[in-house]
Motif scaffolding. Structure first.
Motif, mmCIF file in Angstrom:
data_model
loop_
_atom_site.group_PDB
_atom_site.id
_atom_site.type_symbol
_atom_site.label_atom_id
_atom_site.label_comp_id
_atom_site.label_asym_id
_atom_site.label_seq_id
_atom_site.Cartn_x
_atom_site.Cartn_y
_atom_site.Cartn_z
ATOM 1 N N ALA A 105 10.755 -9.930 8.435
ATOM 2 C CA ALA A 105 9.798 -10.227 9.506
ATOM 3 C C ALA A 105 9.067 -8.959 9.943
ATOM 4 N N GLU A 106 9.775 -7.856 10.015
ATOM 5 C CA GLU A 106 9.158 -6.585 10.405
ATOM 6 C C GLU A 106 8.182 -6.114 9.326
ATOM 7 N N LEU A 107 8.522 -6.286 8.067
ATOM 8 C CA LEU A 107 7.615 -5.900 6.981
ATOM 9 C C LEU A 107 6.325 -6.719 7.049
ATOM 10 N N ALA A 108 6.436 -7.997 7.335
ATOM 11 C CA ALA A 108 5.254 -8.847 7.478
ATOM 12 C C ALA A 108 4.399 -8.389 8.657
ATOM 13 N N ARG A 109 5.055 -7.966 9.735
ATOM 14 C CA ARG A 109 4.327 -7.485 10.905
ATOM 15 C C ARG A 109 3.621 -6.158 10.608
ATOM 16 N N LEU A 110 4.272 -5.296 9.830
ATOM 17 C CA LEU A 110 3.699 -3.984 9.512
ATOM 18 C C LEU A 110 2.526 -4.068 8.549
ATOM 19 N N HIS A 111 2.518 -5.086 7.700
ATOM 20 C CA HIS A 111 1.479 -5.223 6.672
ATOM 21 C C HIS A 111 0.891 -6.644 6.706
ATOM 22 N N GLY A 163 0.796 -1.216 0.000
ATOM 23 C CA GLY A 163 0.000 0.000 0.000
ATOM 24 C C GLY A 163 0.834 1.273 0.000
ATOM 25 N N VAL A 164 2.140 1.129 -0.096
ATOM 26 C CA VAL A 164 3.047 2.279 -0.151
ATOM 27 C C VAL A 164 4.176 1.959 -1.128
ATOM 28 N N GLU A 165 4.770 3.003 -1.674
ATOM 29 C CA GLU A 165 5.890 2.809 -2.585
ATOM 30 C C GLU A 165 7.204 2.648 -1.817
ATOM 31 N N GLU A 166 7.319 3.385 -0.729
ATOM 32 C CA GLU A 166 8.550 3.366 0.064
ATOM 33 C C GLU A 166 8.206 3.698 1.510
ATOM 34 N N GLU A 167 8.988 3.136 2.427
ATOM 35 C CA GLU A 167 8.819 3.477 3.833
ATOM 36 C C GLU A 167 10.141 3.307 4.562
ATOM 37 N N LYS A 168 10.271 4.023 5.656
ATOM 38 C CA LYS A 168 11.430 3.878 6.530
ATOM 39 C C LYS A 168 11.073 2.870 7.613
ATOM 40 N N VAL A 169 11.993 1.970 7.892
ATOM 41 C CA VAL A 169 11.779 0.951 8.920
ATOM 42 C C VAL A 169 12.945 0.995 9.888
ATOM 43 N N GLN A 170 12.627 1.037 11.166
ATOM 44 C CA GLN A 170 13.659 1.072 12.202
ATOM 45 C C GLN A 170 13.771 -0.313 12.828
ATOM 46 N N LEU A 171 15.011 -0.776 12.933
ATOM 47 C CA LEU A 171 15.303 -2.116 13.457
ATOM 48 C C LEU A 171 16.428 -2.021 14.477
ATOM 49 N N PRO A 172 16.563 -3.022 15.327
ATOM 50 C CA PRO A 172 17.675 -3.030 16.272
ATOM 51 C C PRO A 172 19.020 -3.116 15.540
ATOM 52 N N ALA A 173 20.037 -2.524 16.102
ATOM 53 C CA ALA A 173 21.385 -2.647 15.534
ATOM 54 C C ALA A 173 21.733 -4.119 15.427
ATOM 55 N N GLY A 174 22.394 -4.492 14.341
ATOM 56 C CA GLY A 174 22.749 -5.879 14.129
ATOM 57 C C GLY A 174 21.674 -6.681 13.417
ATOM 58 N N ALA A 175 20.564 -6.018 13.065
ATOM 59 C CA ALA A 175 19.479 -6.710 12.380
ATOM 60 C C ALA A 175 19.927 -7.180 11.001
ATOM 61 N N SER A 176 19.308 -8.259 10.554
ATOM 62 C CA SER A 176 19.623 -8.842 9.248
ATOM 63 C C SER A 176 18.488 -8.558 8.271
ATOM 64 N N VAL A 177 18.702 -8.945 7.025
ATOM 65 C CA VAL A 177 17.638 -8.845 6.028
ATOM 66 C C VAL A 177 16.433 -9.663 6.485
ATOM 67 N N ALA A 178 16.649 -10.838 7.042
ATOM 68 C CA ALA A 178 15.548 -11.667 7.548
ATOM 69 C C ALA A 178 14.755 -10.932 8.629
ATOM 70 N N ASP A 179 15.440 -10.202 9.492
ATOM 71 C CA ASP A 179 14.753 -9.419 10.525
ATOM 72 C C ASP A 179 13.887 -8.338 9.887
ATOM 73 N N ALA A 180 14.401 -7.709 8.840
ATOM 74 C CA ALA A 180 13.639 -6.685 8.127
ATOM 75 C C ALA A 180 12.400 -7.297 7.487
#
Length: 86
Positions: free
Chosen positions: A38-44, A19-36
């Protein structure tokens, strides 16, 4: 706690699902692509989780094959759904 902020850009069906073209996502330091991911799935949760199983990712313009790859502050993560054609 230290964090990293990444820019996530969605393309084609991924853009429609998020539902968006781009967004900023904040993650803990040391986060991986997999963590990102998972966060995208949680956000949408309504539309994106299923699509995320089939997409490809570019991290700062380079294809990501290893989702354990760490993210750095200011990274750009592109979410690319499978493309038809040939």
């Amino acid at each position: 706690m230290t964090t990293v902020t990444i820019a996530v850009r969605y393309f084609a069906a991924a853009r429609a699902a998020a539902g968006v073209e781009e967004e900023k996502v904040q993650l803990p330091a040391g986060a991986s692509v997999a963590d990102a991911v998972a966060e995208l799935a949680r956000l949408h949760p309504a539309s994106l989780p299923r699509l995320l199983e089939a997409v490809s990712y570019l991290l700062d313009g380079i294809a990501v094959r290893d989702l354990t790859r760490p993210l750095h502050d200011g990274a750009a993560l592109d979410v690319l759904p499978p493309f038809a054609g040939g």
